[in-house]
Design a protein around this motif. Structure first.
Motif, PDB file in Angstrom:
ATOM      1  N   LEU A  43       1.239 -91.819  31.327  1.00 20.62           N
ATOM      2  CA  LEU A  43       2.505 -91.118  31.045  1.00 20.62           C
ATOM      3  C   LEU A  43       3.324 -90.800  32.239  1.00 20.62           C
ATOM      4  CD1 LEU A  43       1.823 -89.363  27.507  1.00 20.62           C
ATOM      5  CD2 LEU A  43       2.723 -91.714  27.869  1.00 20.62           C
ATOM      6  N   HIS A  53       4.605 -92.095  22.627  1.00 20.47           N
ATOM      7  CA  HIS A  53       3.362 -91.487  22.647  1.00 20.47           C
ATOM      8  C   HIS A  53       3.497 -90.267  22.649  1.00 20.47           C
ATOM      9  CE1 HIS A  53       1.089 -95.340  23.329  1.00 20.47           C
ATOM     10  NE2 HIS A  53       1.903 -95.428  24.368  1.00 20.47           N
ATOM     11  N   ASP A  54       4.430 -89.379  23.108  1.00 20.31           N
ATOM     12  CA  ASP A  54       4.361 -88.049  23.084  1.00 20.31           C
ATOM     13  C   ASP A  54       5.807 -87.418  23.310  1.00 20.31           C
ATOM     14  OD1 ASP A  54       3.738 -85.290  23.379  1.00 20.31           O
ATOM     15  OD2 ASP A  54       2.766 -85.585  25.245  1.00 20.31           O
ATOM     16  N   ALA A  85       8.033 -95.710  25.659  1.00 22.10           N
ATOM     17  CA  ALA A  85       6.383 -95.367  25.806  1.00 22.10           C
ATOM     18  C   ALA A  85       6.563 -93.724  25.526  1.00 22.10           C
ATOM     19  CB  ALA A  85       5.972 -95.973  26.988  1.00 22.10           C
ATOM     20  N   ASP A 118      -4.747 -99.910  25.468  1.00 25.57           N
ATOM     21  CA  ASP A 118      -4.378 -99.415  24.065  1.00 25.57           C
ATOM     22  C   ASP A 118      -5.799 -98.828  23.536  1.00 25.57           C
ATOM     23  OD1 ASP A 118      -2.740 -99.450  21.596  1.00 25.57           O
ATOM     24  OD2 ASP A 118      -3.987-101.177  20.918  1.00 25.57           O
ATOM     25  N   SER A 142      -1.805 -94.140  26.630  1.00 30.15           N
ATOM     26  CA  SER A 142      -1.157 -92.784  26.328  1.00 30.15           C
ATOM     27  C   SER A 142      -1.787 -91.750  27.072  1.00 30.15           C
ATOM     28  CB  SER A 142      -1.170 -92.403  24.757  1.00 30.15           C
ATOM     29  OG  SER A 142      -2.731 -92.537  24.157  1.00 30.15           O
ATOM     30  N   GLN A 184       1.271 -99.672  26.612  1.00 32.26           N
ATOM     31  CA  GLN A 184       0.087 -99.649  25.433  1.00 32.26           C
ATOM     32  C   GLN A 184      -0.740 -98.391  25.587  1.00 32.26           C
ATOM     33  OE1 GLN A 184       0.178-102.004  22.887  1.00 32.26           O
ATOM     34  NE2 GLN A 184       2.144-102.522  24.085  1.00 32.26           N
TER      35      GLN A 184
END
Length: 258
Positions: free
Chosen positions: A194, A219-220, A215, A151, A189, A187
């Protein structure tokens, strides 16, 4: 300090009389100063159980800060982390070794501290703990510490990501441990993390799949919108958490792009 025994050393008595006296003082402290002196005595001893007990008390005292209570032990953070690293650098004994149970408890105590205190410098020690899997308590704490690092850094260490990734995809492992590993990875990215989430989004188990997709969406979303939509459309209405969060993120993205 509020009365507290330990997380992993219940019923443990220390052989050294002075250390046992310090342990008892921490359980029922007469004053903050007395508790601090007892803590330091245990932390800086050569006894692994004494150090483990001190680490449990440190984590417990620090956890009170989330409820507005100050920790009398917070100023000893650097000493605590050094003690943690000392324990985690020790060779892992064989399961048949008479000291194995003590070692497992000590590693659990050390890793639990790192859930709050881990820095990138600790990545390899945490990865090693995950690889060696020295008991469920230590593994759970190691995954929590891994999540803390993931994270906080843009590019986590290769060994740490690989150790957690292996656990996620090892279907011989306990399911809860695999899920906890995936939640730790979620947590992060970084591109590598990913990419693992993309792989995990194809897992048959719905709870693992949903966790991975959440996730990616969080994140994206811009990159993975198509995959997120495809997976979410395949889930039943009562899909497990965090499916509802994925659907919420999709709705929010729809509003933002209109």
């Amino acid at each position: 300090m509020e009365k507290f025994d330990t997380y992993y050393w219940q019923g443990r008595r220390l052989e050294d009389p002075e250390l046992e006296e310090a342990r008892l003082e921490l359980v029922s402290p007469q004053s903050g100063d007395a508790a601090r002196r007892a803590f330091i005595r245990l932390l800086h001893s050569d006894s692994i159980p004494a150090m483990g007990i001190a680490l449990d008390h440190y984590h417990y005292a620090l956890s009170g800060e989330r409820h507005g209570m100050s920790s009398l032990l917070a100023s000893h953070a650097s000493e605590v982390v050094e003690c943690v690293r000392k324990i985690l650098r020790r060779p892992l004994p064989s399961a048949a070794d008479e000291g194995a149970a003590t070692d497992r408890a000590a590693r659990a105590s050390a890793l639990l501290v790192l859930v709050n205190e881990a820095t990138p410098e600790d990545s390899d020690l945490i990865a090693r703990s995950i690889e060696e899997a020295p008991g469920p308590d230590a593994l759970s704490a190691a995954l929590g510490a891994a999540g803390t690092i993931l994270d906080s850094v843009r590019e986590p260490g290769h060994r740490l990501v690989a150790a957690v990734e292996r656990l996620v995809f090892d279907d011989s492992q306990d399911f809860d441990e695999r899920l906890e590993a995936l939640q730790a990875l979620a947590q992060g990215s970084s591109p590598r993390v990913l990419a693992v989430m993309v792989r995990a989004s194809a897992l048959e188990d719905l709870e693992l799949q949903v966790t991975a997709v959440q996730a990616l969406a969080f994140h994206d979303m811009a990159t993975y919108r198509g995959l997120v939509e495809e997976r979410a459309a395949s889930w039943p209405e009562g899909a497990p958490y965090p499916a509802a969060d994925v659907r919420r993120l999709l709705r929010e993205d729809d509003r933002e792009t209109k």
